[in-house]
Design a protein around this motif. Structure first.
Motif, short mmCIF file in Angstrom:
data_model
loop_
_atom_site.label_atom_id
_atom_site.label_comp_id
_atom_site.label_asym_id
_atom_site.label_seq_id
_atom_site.Cartn_x
_atom_site.Cartn_y
_atom_site.Cartn_z
N ASN A 186 22.86 -35.66 57.59
CA ASN A 186 21.55 -36.20 57.97
C ASN A 186 20.69 -36.50 56.76
O ASN A 186 20.03 -37.55 56.69
CB ASN A 186 20.83 -35.24 58.92
N GLU A 187 20.69 -35.59 55.79
CA GLU A 187 19.90 -35.83 54.58
C GLU A 187 20.43 -37.05 53.82
O GLU A 187 19.65 -37.87 53.34
CB GLU A 187 19.92 -34.59 53.68
N LEU A 188 21.73 -37.17 53.72
CA LEU A 188 22.32 -38.30 53.01
C LEU A 188 22.05 -39.62 53.73
O LEU A 188 21.83 -40.65 53.08
CB LEU A 188 23.82 -38.08 52.80
N LEU A 189 22.05 -39.60 55.05
CA LEU A 189 21.72 -40.81 55.81
C LEU A 189 20.31 -41.28 55.50
O LEU A 189 20.06 -42.47 55.28
CB LEU A 189 21.86 -40.56 57.32
N HIS A 205 10.55 -33.72 55.30
CA HIS A 205 9.75 -32.69 54.62
C HIS A 205 10.62 -31.85 53.68
O HIS A 205 10.19 -31.51 52.58
CB HIS A 205 9.05 -31.80 55.64
N ARG A 206 11.85 -31.56 54.11
CA ARG A 206 12.78 -30.79 53.27
C ARG A 206 13.14 -31.60 52.01
O ARG A 206 13.13 -31.07 50.89
CB ARG A 206 14.02 -30.44 54.08
N GLU A 220 11.40 -33.95 50.67
CA GLU A 220 10.19 -34.07 49.86
C GLU A 220 9.98 -32.78 49.05
O GLU A 220 9.66 -32.84 47.86
CB GLU A 220 8.99 -34.36 50.76
N ALA A 221 10.20 -31.64 49.68
CA ALA A 221 10.05 -30.35 48.99
C ALA A 221 11.06 -30.20 47.86
O ALA A 221 10.78 -29.58 46.83
CB ALA A 221 10.19 -29.20 49.98
N LYS A 222 12.24 -30.80 48.01
CA LYS A 222 13.28 -30.76 46.97
C LYS A 222 13.03 -31.79 45.88
O LYS A 222 13.77 -31.85 44.90
CB LYS A 222 14.66 -31.04 47.57
N GLY A 223 12.04 -32.66 46.07
CA GLY A 223 11.75 -33.70 45.08
C GLY A 223 12.68 -34.89 45.17
O GLY A 223 12.75 -35.70 44.24
N GLN A 224 13.40 -35.03 46.29
CA GLN A 224 14.35 -36.13 46.43
C GLN A 224 13.73 -37.36 47.09
O GLN A 224 14.27 -38.46 46.98
CB GLN A 224 15.58 -35.66 47.21
N VAL A 225 12.61 -37.17 47.76
CA VAL A 225 11.82 -38.29 48.27
C VAL A 225 10.36 -38.01 47.96
O VAL A 225 9.96 -36.86 47.77
CB VAL A 225 12.00 -38.54 49.80
N ARG A 226 9.58 -39.06 47.93
CA ARG A 226 8.15 -38.97 47.70
C ARG A 226 7.46 -39.68 48.85
O ARG A 226 7.81 -40.81 49.18
CB ARG A 226 7.80 -39.65 46.37
N GLY A 227 6.49 -39.01 49.44
CA GLY A 227 5.76 -39.62 50.54
C GLY A 227 4.35 -39.97 50.12
O GLY A 227 3.74 -39.29 49.30
N ALA A 277 15.91 -38.01 41.55
CA ALA A 277 16.66 -36.84 42.01
C ALA A 277 17.36 -37.15 43.34
O ALA A 277 18.49 -36.72 43.57
CB ALA A 277 15.74 -35.63 42.17
N GLY A 278 16.71 -37.91 44.19
CA GLY A 278 17.31 -38.30 45.46
C GLY A 278 18.49 -39.23 45.28
O GLY A 278 19.51 -39.11 45.97
N ARG A 279 18.39 -40.14 44.33
CA ARG A 279 19.52 -41.04 44.03
C ARG A 279 20.72 -40.24 43.52
O ARG A 279 21.86 -40.50 43.89
CB ARG A 279 19.10 -42.10 43.02
N GLY A 280 20.45 -39.28 42.66
CA GLY A 280 21.52 -38.42 42.16
C GLY A 280 22.16 -37.62 43.28
O GLY A 280 23.39 -37.50 43.35
N GLU A 281 21.35 -37.09 44.16
CA GLU A 281 21.87 -36.33 45.30
C GLU A 281 22.69 -37.22 46.22
O GLU A 281 23.73 -36.80 46.74
CB GLU A 281 20.72 -35.69 46.07
#
Length: 108
Positions: free
Chosen positions: A10-13, A52-53, A55-62, A79-83
Protein backbone atom coordinates in the motif's frame (compact mmCIF):
# COMPACT_ATOMS: atom_id res chain seq x y z
CA UNK A 1 3.85 -11.40 7.44
CA UNK A 2 0.68 -10.80 5.41
CA UNK A 3 -0.16 -7.61 7.32
CA UNK A 4 3.38 -6.28 6.85
CA UNK A 5 3.39 -7.18 3.15
CA UNK A 6 0.01 -5.54 2.60
CA UNK A 7 1.14 -2.41 4.45
CA UNK A 8 4.34 -2.29 2.39
CA UNK A 9 2.49 -2.73 -0.90
CA UNK A 10 0.00 0.00 0.00
CA UNK A 11 2.79 2.43 0.84
CA UNK A 12 4.59 1.64 -2.41
CA UNK A 13 1.39 2.13 -4.41
CA UNK A 14 0.99 5.62 -2.94
CA UNK A 15 4.63 6.48 -3.60
CA UNK A 16 4.34 5.23 -7.19
CA UNK A 17 1.38 7.52 -7.83
CA UNK A 18 3.14 10.49 -6.28
CA UNK A 19 6.23 9.84 -8.37
CA UNK A 20 4.16 11.08 -11.32
CA UNK A 21 3.43 14.35 -9.54
CA UNK A 22 1.73 15.91 -6.51
CA UNK A 23 -1.84 14.84 -5.75
CA UNK A 24 -4.44 15.07 -3.02
CA UNK A 25 -5.83 11.98 -1.32
CA UNK A 26 -8.83 11.43 -3.56
CA UNK A 27 -6.65 11.72 -6.67
CA UNK A 28 -4.21 9.20 -5.23
CA UNK A 29 -6.99 6.71 -4.52
CA UNK A 30 -8.45 7.09 -8.02
CA UNK A 31 -5.05 6.77 -9.66
CA UNK A 32 -4.18 3.58 -7.77
CA UNK A 33 -7.50 2.04 -8.75
CA UNK A 34 -7.17 3.14 -12.39
CA UNK A 35 -3.54 2.11 -12.81
CA UNK A 36 -4.19 -1.30 -11.24
CA UNK A 37 -7.34 -1.99 -13.25
CA UNK A 38 -9.29 -2.16 -10.01
CA UNK A 39 -7.03 -4.77 -8.41
CA UNK A 40 -6.08 -2.28 -5.68
CA UNK A 41 -8.25 0.36 -4.07
CA UNK A 42 -8.21 2.45 -0.91
CA UNK A 43 -11.06 3.24 1.40
CA UNK A 44 -11.11 6.69 3.01
CA UNK A 45 -10.12 5.23 6.37
CA UNK A 46 -7.19 3.33 4.86
CA UNK A 47 -5.47 5.90 2.67
CA UNK A 48 -5.05 8.77 5.10
CA UNK A 49 -3.24 6.75 7.79
CA UNK A 50 -0.85 5.58 5.04
CA UNK A 51 -0.24 9.16 3.93
CA UNK A 52 0.33 10.29 7.53
CA UNK A 53 2.76 7.42 8.12
CA UNK A 54 4.70 8.26 4.92
CA UNK A 55 4.74 11.92 5.92
CA UNK A 56 6.09 11.05 9.39
CA UNK A 57 8.86 8.99 7.73
CA UNK A 58 9.77 11.95 5.51
CA UNK A 59 8.86 10.05 2.33
CA UNK A 60 6.07 12.43 1.34
CA UNK A 61 5.46 16.09 2.05
CA UNK A 62 1.99 17.51 2.45
CA UNK A 63 0.87 21.10 2.00
CA UNK A 64 -2.54 22.72 2.30
CA UNK A 65 -3.89 24.53 -0.73
CA UNK A 66 -7.02 26.29 -1.83
CA UNK A 67 -9.32 28.72 -0.12
CA UNK A 68 -12.62 27.88 1.48
CA UNK A 69 -12.65 24.11 1.19
CA UNK A 70 -8.96 23.45 1.59
CA UNK A 71 -7.32 20.15 0.83
CA UNK A 72 -3.91 18.70 1.43
CA UNK A 73 -1.72 17.93 -1.55
CA UNK A 74 1.08 15.40 -1.19
CA UNK A 75 4.35 15.10 -3.08
CA UNK A 76 7.08 12.49 -2.94
CA UNK A 77 10.45 13.41 -1.41
CA UNK A 78 13.91 12.13 -2.24
CA UNK A 79 13.60 9.68 0.65
CA UNK A 80 10.30 8.50 -0.81
CA UNK A 81 11.87 7.94 -4.23
CA UNK A 82 14.61 5.88 -2.62
CA UNK A 83 12.06 3.85 -0.70
CA UNK A 84 10.03 3.27 -3.86
CA UNK A 85 13.08 1.97 -5.73
CA UNK A 86 14.27 -0.22 -2.85
CA UNK A 87 10.77 -1.48 -2.06
CA UNK A 88 9.97 -2.36 -5.67
CA UNK A 89 13.23 -4.31 -5.96
CA UNK A 90 12.54 -6.14 -2.69
CA UNK A 91 8.98 -7.04 -3.72
CA UNK A 92 10.20 -8.26 -7.09
CA UNK A 93 12.68 -10.60 -5.38
CA UNK A 94 10.03 -11.85 -2.94
CA UNK A 95 7.43 -12.47 -5.63
CA UNK A 96 9.96 -14.14 -7.93
CA UNK A 97 10.83 -16.52 -5.08
CA UNK A 98 7.16 -17.12 -4.34
CA UNK A 99 6.43 -17.92 -7.98
CA UNK A 100 9.38 -20.31 -8.10
CA UNK A 101 8.00 -22.14 -5.06
CA UNK A 102 4.47 -22.20 -6.47
CA UNK A 103 5.75 -23.33 -9.85
CA UNK A 104 7.26 -26.34 -8.15
CA UNK A 105 3.83 -27.41 -6.91
CA UNK A 106 2.17 -27.72 -10.33
CA UNK A 107 1.57 -31.16 -11.75
CA UNK A 108 3.59 -31.86 -14.89
Amino acid sequence: MQANLSKRINELLVLAVLERGPAHGYQIALSVEERSGGAFSFQHGTLYPILHRLEAKGQVRGSWDGEGRRRKTYEITGAGRGELTDGAEELERQFRTLLEVLGGTRAA
